[in-house]
Design a protein around this motif. Structure first.
Motif, PDB file in Angstrom:
ATOM      1  N   SER A 124      -5.331  -2.999  -0.681  1.00 55.26           N
ATOM      2  CA  SER A 124      -5.774  -1.597  -0.714  1.00 55.26           C
ATOM      3  C   SER A 124      -5.718  -1.011   0.691  1.00 55.26           C
ATOM      4  O   SER A 124      -5.741  -1.756   1.677  1.00 55.26           O
ATOM      5  CB  SER A 124      -7.216  -1.523  -1.246  1.00 55.26           C
ATOM      6  OG  SER A 124      -8.093  -2.165  -0.336  1.00 55.26           O
ATOM      7  N   PRO A 125      -5.637   0.334   0.795  1.00 52.31           N
ATOM      8  CA  PRO A 125      -5.609   0.948   2.139  1.00 52.31           C
ATOM      9  C   PRO A 125      -6.783   0.504   3.009  1.00 52.31           C
ATOM     10  O   PRO A 125      -6.600   0.191   4.188  1.00 52.31           O
ATOM     11  CB  PRO A 125      -5.672   2.450   1.840  1.00 52.31           C
ATOM     12  CG  PRO A 125      -5.084   2.586   0.468  1.00 52.31           C
ATOM     13  CD  PRO A 125      -5.487   1.340  -0.273  1.00 52.31           C
ATOM     14  N   ALA A 126      -7.976   0.412   2.417  1.00 52.71           N
ATOM     15  CA  ALA A 126      -9.147  -0.016   3.194  1.00 52.71           C
ATOM     16  C   ALA A 126      -9.004  -1.469   3.639  1.00 52.71           C
ATOM     17  O   ALA A 126      -9.345  -1.821   4.773  1.00 52.71           O
ATOM     18  CB  ALA A 126     -10.414   0.149   2.356  1.00 52.71           C
ATOM     19  N   GLY A 127      -8.483  -2.295   2.743  1.00 52.28           N
ATOM     20  CA  GLY A 127      -8.294  -3.710   3.085  1.00 52.28           C
ATOM     21  C   GLY A 127      -7.320  -3.876   4.236  1.00 52.28           C
ATOM     22  O   GLY A 127      -7.600  -4.597   5.208  1.00 52.28           O
ATOM     23  N   LYS A 128      -6.187  -3.188   4.148  1.00 59.48           N
ATOM     24  CA  LYS A 128      -5.173  -3.289   5.201  1.00 59.48           C
ATOM     25  C   LYS A 128      -5.720  -2.792   6.536  1.00 59.48           C
ATOM     26  O   LYS A 128      -5.492  -3.401   7.586  1.00 59.48           O
ATOM     27  CB  LYS A 128      -3.930  -2.477   4.819  1.00 59.48           C
ATOM     28  CG  LYS A 128      -3.097  -3.140   3.731  1.00 59.48           C
ATOM     29  CD  LYS A 128      -1.895  -2.273   3.389  1.00 59.48           C
ATOM     30  CE  LYS A 128      -1.019  -2.940   2.358  1.00 59.48           C
ATOM     31  NZ  LYS A 128       0.075  -2.082   1.903  1.00 59.48           N
ATOM     32  N   ALA A 129      -6.441  -1.662   6.496  1.00 58.65           N
ATOM     33  CA  ALA A 129      -6.966  -1.073   7.734  1.00 58.65           C
ATOM     34  C   ALA A 129      -7.970  -2.009   8.397  1.00 58.65           C
ATOM     35  O   ALA A 129      -7.958  -2.203   9.612  1.00 58.65           O
ATOM     36  CB  ALA A 129      -7.614   0.273   7.432  1.00 58.65           C
ATOM     37  N   ARG A 130      -8.851  -2.593   7.580  1.00 60.29           N
ATOM     38  CA  ARG A 130      -9.894  -3.440   8.175  1.00 60.29           C
ATOM     39  C   ARG A 130      -9.334  -4.763   8.690  1.00 60.29           C
ATOM     40  O   ARG A 130      -9.793  -5.282   9.706  1.00 60.29           O
ATOM     41  CB  ARG A 130     -10.989  -3.705   7.139  1.00 60.29           C
ATOM     42  CG  ARG A 130     -11.724  -2.433   6.757  1.00 60.29           C
ATOM     43  CD  ARG A 130     -13.081  -2.769   6.229  1.00 60.29           C
ATOM     44  NE  ARG A 130     -13.582  -1.727   5.351  1.00 60.29           N
ATOM     45  CZ  ARG A 130     -14.704  -1.834   4.675  1.00 60.29           C
ATOM     46  NH1 ARG A 130     -15.420  -2.939   4.743  1.00 60.29           N
ATOM     47  NH2 ARG A 130     -15.119  -0.851   3.910  1.00 60.29           N
ATOM     48  N   LEU A 131      -8.352  -5.301   7.983  1.00 63.44           N
ATOM     49  CA  LEU A 131      -7.750  -6.560   8.440  1.00 63.44           C
ATOM     50  C   LEU A 131      -7.068  -6.392   9.797  1.00 63.44           C
ATOM     51  O   LEU A 131      -7.075  -7.304  10.628  1.00 63.44           O
ATOM     52  CB  LEU A 131      -6.718  -7.062   7.418  1.00 63.44           C
ATOM     53  CG  LEU A 131      -7.264  -7.856   6.231  1.00 63.44           C
ATOM     54  CD1 LEU A 131      -6.178  -8.060   5.184  1.00 63.44           C
ATOM     55  CD2 LEU A 131      -7.815  -9.203   6.689  1.00 63.44           C
TER      56      LEU A 131
END
Lengths: 294, 74
Positions: free
Chosen positions: A151-158
């Motif tokens: 997800s966009p949030a997952g990619k950003a936080r990783l």
């Protein structure tokens, strides 16, 4: 804020071996308007050591303990491997943990998933992680995401992490995670289990390691495989998994991850210094047998 | 030429853990996998003399090939 006054408060609160108990954190943090993590950082930098880490003081030392406190580590998948990795990183003193998993606990998770209890069935796995984190290491910052890592949030936080643990249960997901880590120049520590066997392999950014672990091409002499993509996770989901294997592989992953986070700050005299190469391994607990992978 | 083949975990069932074989020169790992009736989709990590390799690797006298099952659970 005066750092001298803060260090003086720490000195008064520490015992004669320089060990700082958790019971004094609240008063000092409140007085100096700092977080527990900031307090612990200054204590370590000033030669003090958290009492709860007394039994790893000689093994890790202040430099490595500070590295762990300052590190931001992601655990992708919070099932068998992920739950055990999370627990170990909390107890080692990693200061920031990002846990990503879209799933909730079901009864058949109880045989091997450390965070699953009879009381939290039906709850999100990452919520159980948050609760456990506060109890085991109140200094650690716990960040959770109950979405897939793609997800966009997952990619950003990783992207903002220092290290990523692969605790997924699908081969296709692992390839996507390896690609994402490569794009963000992140070290990935792979782990996988099946029955009594398991494997651990550090996957440096840009390496071919994931493709070597899961070969994409098959011999043309196998007609059933020619031209078809690698079998997906569905096959793996049917394989039995048990807690000894899960915990062994999780421990191997954590050991490799800690070495990665710490060794560049330590001298050759350290227990943790082991050169440039991070080897992986394949284990079979029925023998028991450990084969090194390079 | 002689090649040692090592199998791991479930691949040992009905087969062997480690055995020496005499093969024709230049045999590939793919051909060895096929000879032992192992499905290509079952195979994960492949090592030659302890280093990662792939199915197309042509073997030399004295090589040790390690074949691991594909493992993906978490």
């Amino acid at each position: 804020m005066s750092t001298d006054a803060l260090v003086e408060s720490i000195r008064k609160a520490a015992d004669n071996e320089g060990l700082l108990p958790l019971s004094v954190y609240k008063d000092i943090a409140t007085e100096f308007l700092i977080t527990y993590k900031e307090l612990e950082k200054i204590a370590l930098e000033s030669g003090f050591f958290p009492l709860r880490f007394q039994r790893q003081r000689k093994l890790l030392g202040s430099a490595c303990q500070l590295r762990l406190l300052s590190a931001k580590v992601a655990i992708v998948g919070c099932g068998g491997l992920g739950g055990s990795i999370f627990e170990m990183l909390l107890r080692l003193g990693v200061g920031h943990l990002l846990v990503i998993d879209p799933d909730f606990f079901c009864e058949s998770n109880l045989n091997r998933q450390l965070l699953a209890t009879s009381a939290n069935l039906g709850c999100y796995k990452v919520d159980a992680a948050l609760e456990r984190g506060k109890l085991v290491n109140p200094v650690a910052e716990i960040e959770t995401l109950n979405q897939v890592f793609q997800s966009p949030a997952g990619k950003a936080r990783l992207a903002s992490c220092d290290l990523v643990f692969d605790a997924l249960d699908s081969v296709s997901g692992r390839f996507e995670l390896a690609q994402l880590c490569a794009r963000n120049n992140l070290m990935l520590i792979h782990g996988a289990v099946s029955g009594w066997s398991g494997q651990m392999a550090p996957v440096p950014p840009g390496s071919e390691k994931m493709a070597q672990i899961y070969p994409k091409t098959y011999p043309e002499s196998f007609p059933e495989n020619s031209g078809s993509p690698p079998p997906a996770a569905e096959i793996e989901a049917l394989v039995d998994n048990i807690t000894p294997t899960v915990n062994t592989v999780a421990a191997l992953q954590v050991a490799a991850g800690i070495k990665y986070l710490c060794d560049f700050s330590l001298g050759s005299g350290s227990y943790l210094h082991f050169g440039e190469e991070l080897p992986g391994c394949f284990i079979d607990l029925t023998e028991p047998d450990l084969e090194r992978l390079r | 030429m002689q090649v040692t083949v090592k199998l791991f975990a479930g691949l040992r069932q009905g087969r062997f853990a480690a055995e020496k074989f005499v093969f024709d020169d230049g045999i590939t790992i793919a051909r060895i996998v096929e000879k032992h009736e192992i499905s290509g989709s079952e195979v994960g990590i492949l090592l030659c003399n302890g280093r990662h390799t792939d199915f197309s690797r042509k073997l030399e006298d004295g090589d040790i090939v390690s074949i691991f099952p594909k493992i993906g659970g978490g």
